[in-house]
Scaffold this motif. Structure first.
Motif, PDB file in Angstrom:
ATOM      1  N   GLU A 127      -1.243   5.436  -8.988  1.00 42.31           N
ATOM      2  CA  GLU A 127      -1.297   4.145  -8.695  1.00 42.31           C
ATOM      3  C   GLU A 127      -2.320   3.378  -9.451  1.00 42.31           C
ATOM      4  N   ARG A 131      -0.496   0.131 -11.474  1.00 42.14           N
ATOM      5  CA  ARG A 131      -1.061  -1.192 -11.199  1.00 42.14           C
ATOM      6  C   ARG A 131      -1.252  -1.657 -12.439  1.00 42.14           C
ATOM      7  N   GLY A 147       6.797 -10.012  -4.176  1.00 37.44           N
ATOM      8  CA  GLY A 147       5.524  -9.903  -3.364  1.00 37.44           C
ATOM      9  C   GLY A 147       4.485  -9.585  -4.251  1.00 37.44           C
ATOM     10  N   SER A 148       3.230  -8.917  -3.583  1.00 39.05           N
ATOM     11  CA  SER A 148       2.202  -8.519  -4.246  1.00 39.05           C
ATOM     12  C   SER A 148       2.407  -7.371  -4.844  1.00 39.05           C
ATOM     13  N   ASP A 150       0.764  -4.436  -4.730  1.00 35.90           N
ATOM     14  CA  ASP A 150       0.572  -3.457  -3.541  1.00 35.90           C
ATOM     15  C   ASP A 150       1.998  -3.521  -3.066  1.00 35.90           C
ATOM     16  N   SER A 151       2.515  -4.378  -2.610  1.00 35.32           N
ATOM     17  CA  SER A 151       3.816  -4.261  -1.990  1.00 35.32           C
ATOM     18  C   SER A 151       4.952  -3.750  -2.913  1.00 35.32           C
ATOM     19  N   THR A 152       4.616  -4.128  -4.139  1.00 36.42           N
ATOM     20  CA  THR A 152       5.978  -3.809  -5.146  1.00 36.42           C
ATOM     21  C   THR A 152       5.599  -2.184  -5.375  1.00 36.42           C
ATOM     22  N   HIS A 154       4.579  -0.026  -3.306  1.00 39.57           N
ATOM     23  CA  HIS A 154       4.828   0.671  -2.205  1.00 39.57           C
ATOM     24  C   HIS A 154       6.526   0.695  -2.140  1.00 39.57           C
ATOM     25  N   TYR A 155       7.200  -0.355  -2.449  1.00 41.84           N
ATOM     26  CA  TYR A 155       8.796  -0.172  -2.634  1.00 41.84           C
ATOM     27  C   TYR A 155       8.915   0.798  -3.813  1.00 41.84           C
ATOM     28  N   CYS A 158       8.940   4.128  -2.560  1.00 41.65           N
ATOM     29  CA  CYS A 158       9.941   4.564  -1.744  1.00 41.65           C
ATOM     30  C   CYS A 158      11.238   4.914  -2.224  1.00 41.65           C
ATOM     31  N   LEU A 192      13.603  -4.594  -8.553  1.00 43.88           N
ATOM     32  CA  LEU A 192      12.561  -4.770  -7.925  1.00 43.88           C
ATOM     33  C   LEU A 192      11.464  -5.539  -8.695  1.00 43.88           C
TER      34      LEU A 192
END
Length: 206
Positions: A127, A131, A147-148, A150-152, A154-155, A158, A192
């Motif tokens: 990460e 980042r 999004g932020s 962090d959310s990006t 996360h996706y 996934c 994304l």
């Protein structure tokens, strides 16, 4: 006269013996005594470095992550964010010597320890690298996500997890199906990150 080995060399011998045994006997069936015998070390030496077999496995995962980071840093010098991301993704999707061990853990349904190791590898190594790429992409204007960061991230993870089948599904998916998984995953990642459609297509044939 007994040769005194450096700690790093001793740990490497324990790593090598453990990985071989985990692959041959299975993680659950392998004992600390099996590992120390194969590595030619005393139990006291093992426990000096590793409190438990699980801690040893975490150390193996950490070493793999560190080796990945070194390969990435060697490959991405002087590139923009999109090029750095392609290097990052290409390395993740390439074959790795540790893959068979993690496949073995999945076959044994050792999901809890696998998740624990993966979360540590994410937090400590993967990460921070990702980042940095996304921050650079935002600054350059080459990446656009809603999004932020962090959310990006996360996706992204996934999507990446969904690209690769696990457990019994691994035995029933063919090469053509795997190519479909990768293609769909790459299109989702492009969306994304706001990358042009088809930019990651080259990775599917590398």
């Amino acid at each position: 006269m007994r040769t005194r080995k450096e700690p790093e060399q001793r740990k490497q011998e324990i790593f090598a013996a453990a990985v071989q045994l985990f692959m041959e006997k299975g993680y659950a069936a392998t004992t600390v005594a099996d590992i120390t015998k194969a590595a030619g070390v005393a139990k006291g030496t093992f426990f000096y470095y590793f409190a438990t077999k699980d801690v040893l496995l975490e150390a193996i995962g950490r070493r793999w992550a560190e080796a990945f980071a070194r390969r990435y840093e060697e490959a991405e010098k002087g590139t923009d964010a999109v090029e750095r991301f392609c290097v990052f993704l290409r390395l993740f999707e390439s074959d790795d010597p540790m893959d068979p061990l993690f496949d073995q853990l999945i076959r044994e349904h050792q999901y809890q320890i696998m998740d624990s190791i993966w979360q540590k590898m994410l937090a400590e190594t993967f990460e921070p690298l990702l980042r940095g790429i996304l921050m650079q992409g935002q600054a350059e204007g080459s990446m656009h996500f809603a999004g932020s960061i962090d959310s990006t991230m996360h996706y992204f993870w996934c999507i990446f997890d969904a690209m690769y089948p696990v457990g019994d599904e691994m035995q029933h998916i063919g090469e053509a199906q795997m190519e479909v998984h990768l293609s769909i995953g790459h299109r989702l990642i492009e969306t994304l990150l706001g990358l042009p459609s088809g930019m990651l297509e080259a990775l599917e044939h590398s």
